[in-house]
Design a protein around this motif. Structure first.
Motif, mmCIF file in Angstrom:
data_model
loop_
_atom_site.group_PDB
_atom_site.id
_atom_site.type_symbol
_atom_site.label_atom_id
_atom_site.label_comp_id
_atom_site.label_asym_id
_atom_site.label_seq_id
_atom_site.Cartn_x
_atom_site.Cartn_y
_atom_site.Cartn_z
ATOM 1 N N ALA A 25 0.834 -1.124 0.086
ATOM 2 C CA ALA A 25 0.109 0.174 -0.081
ATOM 3 C C ALA A 25 0.776 1.257 0.011
ATOM 4 O O ALA A 25 0.386 2.320 -0.431
ATOM 5 N N ARG A 26 2.006 1.137 0.247
ATOM 6 C CA ARG A 26 3.069 2.198 0.290
ATOM 7 C C ARG A 26 3.554 2.536 -1.028
ATOM 8 O O ARG A 26 3.654 1.505 -2.114
ATOM 9 N N PRO A 27 4.244 3.750 -1.246
ATOM 10 C CA PRO A 27 5.170 3.786 -2.642
ATOM 11 C C PRO A 27 6.161 2.700 -2.688
ATOM 12 O O PRO A 27 6.714 2.396 -1.830
ATOM 13 N N PRO A 28 6.159 2.328 -3.944
ATOM 14 C CA PRO A 28 7.276 1.211 -4.232
ATOM 15 C C PRO A 28 8.589 1.390 -3.719
ATOM 16 O O PRO A 28 9.358 0.695 -3.062
ATOM 17 N N HIS A 29 9.068 2.812 -3.757
ATOM 18 C CA HIS A 29 10.595 3.181 -2.926
ATOM 19 C C HIS A 29 10.260 2.973 -1.541
ATOM 20 O O HIS A 29 11.439 3.087 -0.876
ATOM 21 N N GLN A 30 9.280 2.771 -0.917
ATOM 22 C CA GLN A 30 9.282 2.719 0.512
ATOM 23 C C GLN A 30 8.803 1.105 0.935
ATOM 24 O O GLN A 30 9.045 0.779 2.235
ATOM 25 N N TRP A 31 8.747 0.211 0.066
ATOM 26 C CA TRP A 31 8.469 -1.265 0.487
ATOM 27 C C TRP A 31 9.644 -1.817 1.252
ATOM 28 O O TRP A 31 9.239 -2.585 2.332
ATOM 29 N N ALA A 32 10.488 -1.724 0.695
ATOM 30 C CA ALA A 32 11.806 -2.432 1.506
ATOM 31 C C ALA A 32 12.085 -1.684 2.803
ATOM 32 O O ALA A 32 12.271 -2.408 3.921
ATOM 33 N N SER A 33 11.914 -0.408 3.235
ATOM 34 C CA SER A 33 12.210 0.467 4.224
ATOM 35 C C SER A 33 10.963 0.066 5.365
ATOM 36 O O SER A 33 11.255 -0.046 6.369
ATOM 37 N N PHE A 34 9.792 0.220 4.917
ATOM 38 C CA PHE A 34 8.602 -0.129 5.810
ATOM 39 C C PHE A 34 8.439 -1.461 6.230
ATOM 40 O O PHE A 34 8.285 -1.817 7.455
ATOM 41 N N GLU A 75 5.614 -8.512 -6.964
ATOM 42 C CA GLU A 75 7.110 -7.483 -6.987
ATOM 43 C C GLU A 75 7.480 -6.977 -5.810
ATOM 44 O O GLU A 75 8.702 -6.889 -5.494
ATOM 45 N N CYS A 76 6.399 -6.364 -5.078
ATOM 46 C CA CYS A 76 6.504 -6.144 -3.681
ATOM 47 C C CYS A 76 7.483 -6.945 -2.790
ATOM 48 O O CYS A 76 8.284 -6.740 -2.060
ATOM 49 N N ALA A 77 7.072 -8.325 -2.881
ATOM 50 C CA ALA A 77 7.744 -9.440 -1.939
ATOM 51 C C ALA A 77 9.280 -9.392 -2.478
ATOM 52 O O ALA A 77 10.170 -9.680 -1.655
ATOM 53 N N HIS A 78 9.180 -9.368 -3.904
ATOM 54 C CA HIS A 78 10.884 -9.622 -4.353
ATOM 55 C C HIS A 78 11.518 -8.439 -3.834
ATOM 56 O O HIS A 78 13.002 -8.658 -3.522
ATOM 57 N N VAL A 79 10.743 -7.265 -3.761
ATOM 58 C CA VAL A 79 11.700 -5.757 -3.613
ATOM 59 C C VAL A 79 12.147 -5.902 -2.195
ATOM 60 O O VAL A 79 13.280 -5.480 -1.642
#
Length: 345
Positions: A25-34, A75-79
């Motif tokens: 639900a976050r922007p893609p650039h925040q996926w790993a950090s969130f 893709e979120c899981a991979h990122v």
């Protein structure tokens, strides 16, 4: 052995956590950090070693956006895995899970809940398999082109022709079929045609809580007969009719019942921490309700991964042996993952 030490030394497998909904639900650039800030500390504190990540598509994306959102969540899981290589690893088979655990990483396994966006295009199952999906169900609460979910039990329907093909294709690929959410007639149909072990990633005992999302004793025995595992759902509304009164004892009751019916080698944990996920979503969209369930109710101290050691403590207090507890915490699921994941490649 003290509960804390036993929990720490065991392999703990959680076969259903919808955290991808919250992270994606976050922007893609925040996926790993969130993930690193919000979820990783909880998994570590709870001692979770193997985490199954289901792809579940909320109603706002259906039907037109289902496939797009499915791919986005994969893709979120991979990122998030690539962005946290020192902590987690996305795994495709039992060997990779063992390697991740040996390195002190949390092993992540991708799943799909109801095959969103795939519908009756069974030829796309190999596509999501290539992307890393290793566990899947073919229905949720309602009807899909493959089968009816448990909310449609009154139809008495079995799998469609495409649903049967989906089971066969998953077995060919080395994917594990998940019967959680499948309607009663559909479960019976799967158990008739399955030639490989199946699992219930997040289902409890209907004998103790008469809800269509739980499994009957006959179904429990059927899953066990395939060599599969029933992973108990922690959602308070599935453990007792009065969700606000649920305690850890109710959860242990379900574990004990399933072990008594299916055998101790066929029980696992599928917490389904819905409240935690809903509270993470931006904007908050459905707190306190999901198909009429009180999803804001939770076992005290066990509303998220941090509370997982309470399960070990509860099992010890009930009189389960250390060997039995280790099986329930994760060894049974690991046995299944080692034998089935990637087997067909």
């Amino acid at each position: 052995m003290p509960a804390r030490d036993l929990h720490r030394d065991a392999v703990v497998a959680d076969t259903h956590n919808d955290l991808l909904m919250a992270v994606s639900a976050r922007p893609p650039h925040q996926w790993a950090s969130f993930f690193r800030q919000q979820w990783l500390p909880q998994l570590v504190e709870g001692g979770v070693d193997v985490q199954v990540l289901p792809v579940f598509i909320d109603s706002e994306f259906r039907p037109e956006g289902s496939l797009r959102q499915t791919l986005r969540m994969i893709e979120c899981a991979h990122v998030l895995a690539e962005g946290n290589p020192d902590s987690v690893r996305l795994c495709y088979d039992g060997d990779q899970i063992d390697e991740a655990l040996a390195l002190g990483r949390i092993a992540l396994v991708l799943a799909m809940e109801s095959m969103p966006g795939i519908d009756d295009s069974v030829e796309l199952i190999p596509t999501v398999h290539r992307l890393g999906v290793r566990v899947a169900s073919i229905a949720h609460w309602g009807r899909t082109p493959l089968a009816d979910g448990s909310g449609e039990d009154a139809t008495g329907s079995r799998l469609t022709e495409a649903g049967v093909e989906a089971v066969q294709e998953m077995e060919r690929l080395g994917m594990i079929f998940d019967v959680s959410h499948l309607g009663a007639s559909g479960v019976a149909h799967v158990l008739e045609i399955a030639t490989r072990p199946v699992m219930a990633t997040h289902s409890s005992a209907r004998a103790l809580r008469d809800h269509h999302r739980n499994l009957t004793d006959e179904q429990l025995r059927g899953v066990a007969a395939t060599g599969g595992v029933i992973c108990v759902n922690f959602l308070a509304a599935f453990l007792a009719e009065d969700a606000r009164s649920v305690t850890i004892d109710h959860l242990v009751d379900h574990i004990e019942h399933i072990a008594g019916v299916a055998g101790i080698d066929h029980v696992g944990l599928g917490p389904d921490f819905i409240r935690e996920v809903y509270r993470d979503l931006t904007p908050p969209c459905c707190e306190g309700s999901s198909s009429g369930l009180d999803t804001d109710a939770a076992i005290p101290g066990l509303d998220g991964p941090r509370g997982m050691p309470l399960v070990t403590e509860g099992l010890l207090k009930r009189g389960f042996s250390e060997d039995e507890i280790v099986k329930v915490l994760g060894d049974n699921v690991m046995r299944l993952f080692r034998s089935e994941l990637g087997r067909g490649r």
